[in-house]
Design a protein around this motif. Structure first.
Motif, PDB file in Angstrom:
ATOM      1  N   ARG A 120      -0.878   7.374   2.594  1.00 30.39           N
ATOM      2  CA  ARG A 120      -1.301   8.752   2.334  1.00 30.39           C
ATOM      3  C   ARG A 120      -0.676   9.277   1.032  1.00 30.39           C
ATOM      4  O   ARG A 120      -1.326  10.001   0.273  1.00 30.39           O
ATOM      5  CB  ARG A 120      -0.903   9.656   3.502  1.00 30.39           C
ATOM      6  N   LEU A 121       0.570   8.922   0.797  1.00 27.97           N
ATOM      7  CA  LEU A 121       1.232   9.345  -0.436  1.00 27.97           C
ATOM      8  C   LEU A 121       0.501   8.791  -1.657  1.00 27.97           C
ATOM      9  O   LEU A 121       0.213   9.525  -2.612  1.00 27.97           O
ATOM     10  CB  LEU A 121       2.690   8.862  -0.429  1.00 27.97           C
ATOM     11  N   ALA A 122       0.173   7.487  -1.618  1.00 27.68           N
ATOM     12  CA  ALA A 122      -0.515   6.864  -2.749  1.00 27.68           C
ATOM     13  C   ALA A 122      -1.900   7.458  -2.940  1.00 27.68           C
ATOM     14  O   ALA A 122      -2.323   7.727  -4.083  1.00 27.68           O
ATOM     15  CB  ALA A 122      -0.598   5.349  -2.536  1.00 27.68           C
ATOM     16  N   ARG A 123      -2.620   7.682  -1.843  1.00 29.23           N
ATOM     17  CA  ARG A 123      -3.952   8.267  -1.940  1.00 29.23           C
ATOM     18  C   ARG A 123      -3.888   9.650  -2.579  1.00 29.23           C
ATOM     19  O   ARG A 123      -4.717  10.001  -3.422  1.00 29.23           O
ATOM     20  CB  ARG A 123      -4.572   8.377  -0.554  1.00 29.23           C
ATOM     21  N   MET A 124      -2.913  10.451  -2.176  1.00 26.50           N
ATOM     22  CA  MET A 124      -2.796  11.805  -2.687  1.00 26.50           C
ATOM     23  C   MET A 124      -2.530  11.803  -4.192  1.00 26.50           C
ATOM     24  O   MET A 124      -3.165  12.544  -4.959  1.00 26.50           O
ATOM     25  CB  MET A 124      -1.684  12.554  -1.951  1.00 26.50           C
ATOM     26  N   PHE A 125      -1.614  10.950  -4.647  1.00 25.76           N
ATOM     27  CA  PHE A 125      -1.281  10.944  -6.066  1.00 25.76           C
ATOM     28  C   PHE A 125      -2.310  10.191  -6.900  1.00 25.76           C
ATOM     29  O   PHE A 125      -2.400  10.399  -8.115  1.00 25.76           O
ATOM     30  CB  PHE A 125       0.134  10.404  -6.287  1.00 25.76           C
ATOM     31  N   TYR A 126      -3.108   9.341  -6.267  1.00 24.36           N
ATOM     32  CA  TYR A 126      -4.239   8.747  -6.966  1.00 24.36           C
ATOM     33  C   TYR A 126      -5.225   9.862  -7.347  1.00 24.36           C
ATOM     34  O   TYR A 126      -5.731   9.913  -8.469  1.00 24.36           O
ATOM     35  CB  TYR A 126      -4.921   7.716  -6.060  1.00 24.36           C
ATOM     36  N   THR A 127      -5.473  10.769  -6.398  1.00 28.44           N
ATOM     37  CA  THR A 127      -6.347  11.909  -6.665  1.00 28.44           C
ATOM     38  C   THR A 127      -5.715  12.857  -7.677  1.00 28.44           C
ATOM     39  O   THR A 127      -6.394  13.366  -8.587  1.00 28.44           O
ATOM     40  CB  THR A 127      -6.644  12.671  -5.362  1.00 28.44           C
ATOM     41  N   LEU A 128      -4.412  13.114  -7.540  1.00 29.75           N
ATOM     42  CA  LEU A 128      -3.722  14.011  -8.472  1.00 29.75           C
ATOM     43  C   LEU A 128      -3.760  13.467  -9.897  1.00 29.75           C
ATOM     44  O   LEU A 128      -3.926  14.230 -10.857  1.00 29.75           O
ATOM     45  CB  LEU A 128      -2.267  14.207  -8.025  1.00 29.75           C
ATOM     46  N   THR A 129      -3.609  12.147 -10.042  1.00 27.91           N
ATOM     47  CA  THR A 129      -3.660  11.552 -11.376  1.00 27.91           C
ATOM     48  C   THR A 129      -5.004  11.823 -12.037  1.00 27.91           C
ATOM     49  O   THR A 129      -5.081  12.141 -13.228  1.00 27.91           O
ATOM     50  CB  THR A 129      -3.415  10.034 -11.295  1.00 27.91           C
ATOM     51  N   ASP A 130      -6.073  11.703 -11.247  1.00 29.70           N
ATOM     52  CA  ASP A 130      -7.407  11.989 -11.761  1.00 29.70           C
ATOM     53  C   ASP A 130      -7.505  13.439 -12.212  1.00 29.70           C
ATOM     54  O   ASP A 130      -8.055  13.746 -13.278  1.00 29.70           O
ATOM     55  CB  ASP A 130      -8.447  11.684 -10.677  1.00 29.70           C
ATOM     56  N   GLU A 131      -6.930  14.352 -11.418  1.00 32.43           N
ATOM     57  CA  GLU A 131      -6.956  15.778 -11.773  1.00 32.43           C
ATOM     58  C   GLU A 131      -6.114  16.051 -13.015  1.00 32.43           C
ATOM     59  O   GLU A 131      -6.511  16.838 -13.887  1.00 32.43           O
ATOM     60  CB  GLU A 131      -6.451  16.616 -10.592  1.00 32.43           C
ATOM     61  N   TRP A 132      -4.938  15.434 -13.099  1.00 32.03           N
ATOM     62  CA  TRP A 132      -4.098  15.631 -14.279  1.00 32.03           C
ATOM     63  C   TRP A 132      -4.804  15.153 -15.554  1.00 32.03           C
ATOM     64  O   TRP A 132      -4.740  15.808 -16.596  1.00 32.03           O
ATOM     65  CB  TRP A 132      -2.776  14.872 -14.108  1.00 32.03           C
TER      66      TRP A 132
END
Length: 453
Positions: free
Chosen positions: A287-299
């Motif tokens: 879940r942590l990796a999935r969340m920051f995978y999405t955040l990276t896209d947003e950043w």
């Protein structure tokens, strides 16, 4: 273990599925990937596969053709279809060819990945293909008070074997997991593996200890592992085994919003506080990796106009130490992109906040004057600072972000042009189409035809 092959012509889809699905929790392991049907058949010719996840629309050989060939050559392989197609005909054809499940890519993000795999595992049990893991034939743990366990941190597939330099007597508990009832003299160094000593096991039977080893790997190893320590000691074994791991108290959406804000970028103390709070939550690593995978896209969307290079995220993180190193590196890239010495931190934070609001309120038309008021700046000074910091006027930046979001909708959905226009703040479809053509060089309908997978 159930051996899984992922077949999709898009690399990012294959990596995402391989990385973020909790395979090990359901007795599965990804043994290979293929970008088309022919390569999938070549892989199965020389590798054991029990379950294949395949797209339907692929070059060289379609998913339907692959299913037919697989049914003929490898009838024991179960198939799950993963695709954008949702028509009745496609569903019927896939099921007729023996697919045990049918998952829409557009709905996958809305589903709990654990539920998806749980459903697939149940279907495979119904088909009689799931094999129970073999019990170890040596190393009985019934009377062991402590056990040393080696967890491989680098994925080497289902057929990984102990290194020849390891001490004899290692018992394989699971794929990539071995144990000893006394401390081994030689284990891999560096970040390839973690040695963990579980103590005070006298009250646990063999089955409970084996369950403990799996529970620890799936939930605690990620956070406990320290590459500087030769061995991690775990003594609260019964507590860890029986711990309630529900995440109801955590809002993933709220956590993401906190990391999309800009305060932690410029404030080192706040950044350190955010990291400590995130680690204390001990979210499942997937879940942590999935969340920051999405955040990276947003950043990357947020800072693409000012960043020297996009932020890249690892396919997977073996430990919190590795994740924190990556997060600090990502913050440094964002900080350098935003850093303008001639402006105070407060001004830079306000401009970054404005950029973030544009992303979050894409369906609303917020003028430069309204945005200036929202970030507590005068209208004229806001416009001046925004252009000098981002390299674009606020109006141009807002328009470009909306055009990029429209491209995403056109590529990944079948929604109408009017619907897409409204989602990005334009109520007039004709005006939106003209604006899109002026900046992209083609009408939205033409862009969709040329860029749909």
């Amino acid at each position: 273990m159930i051996r899984v092959l992922i077949v999709d012509d898009e690399k990012i889809v294959r990596k995402g599925i391989a990385t973020f699905m909790p395979w090990q929790d359901y007795g599965m392991v990804v043994v290979g990937e293929a970008n088309n049907g022919e390569n999938a058949l070549q892989f199965m010719a020389s590798n054991k596969v029990d379950l294949m996840l395949t797209d339907l629309s692929m070059p060289v050989m379609s998913g339907i053709e692959l299913m037919r060939e697989t049914r003929s050559k490898y009838p024991h392989v179960q198939i799950v279809v993963l695709t954008l197609h949702q028509s009745f005909e496609y569903v019927q054809e896939a099921l007729r060819l023996g697919a045990i499940d049918y998952i829409s890519k557009t709905q996958l993000e809305q589903e709990q990945l654990e539920d998806v795999l749980g459903r697939i595992a149940a279907l495979m049990r119904q088909k009689g293909t799931e094999r129970a893991p073999a019990a170890p034939n040596k190393g009985d743990l019934t009377e062991a008070d402590e056990v040393y366990v080696l967890y491989k941190l680098v994925d080497q597939g289902a057929d990984a074997k102990p290194d020849e330099t390891w001490e004899e007597g290692a018992v394989e508990a699971d794929a990539g997991v071995w144990y000893w009832t006394s401390r081994p003299k030689s284990v891999p160094a560096g970040r390839e593996a973690a040695l963990v000593c579980f103590r005070d096991l006298a009250e646990l039977d063999h089955k409970s200890v084996m369950q403990l080893l799996r529970v620890y790997r799936n939930h605690d190893l990620f956070y406990d592992y320290d590459p500087a320590a030769s061995c991690t000691v775990v003594s609260d074994c019964e507590v860890r085994l029986n711990r309630n791991r529900e995440e109801a108290s955590f809002s993933i959406s709220a956590i993401k919003q906190g990391w999309l804000s800009s305060e932690w970028i410029f404030d080192e103390a706040l950044f350190a506080e955010r990291i400590q709070a995130l680690r204390a939550m001990r979210l499942p690593p997937i879940r942590l990796a999935r969340m920051f995978y999405t955040l990276t896209d947003e950043w990357n969307k947020l800072y693409q106009h000012i960043a020297a290079a996009p932020i890249e995220i690892e396919d997977t993180f073996a430990s919190w130490v590795q994740f924190e190193e990556w997060l600090r590196g990502a913050r440094e890239l964002i900080l350098q992109a935003n850093l303008k010495p001639q402006y105070s931190v407060e001004i830079q934070t306000s401009i970054t906040k404005a950029m973030n609001i544009v992303q979050q309120r894409m369906d609303q038309s917020v003028s430069a004057a309204e945005m200036a008021q929202m970030v507590n700046m005068s209208s004229s000074y806001f416009s001046q600072c925004f252009k000098q910091i981002t390299g674009q006027t606020y109006t141009d930046y807002s328009r470009d972000m909306r055009i990029e979001r429209a491209k995403e909708f056109l590529r990944s959905t079948t929604k109408t042009i009017q619907w897409i226009a409204e989602q990005i703040g334009y109520n007039d479809e004709k005006y939106f189409s003209r604006l899109f053509r002026d900046h992209v060089g083609m009408l939205p309908s033409e862009y969709r035809r040329q860029n749909r997978p």
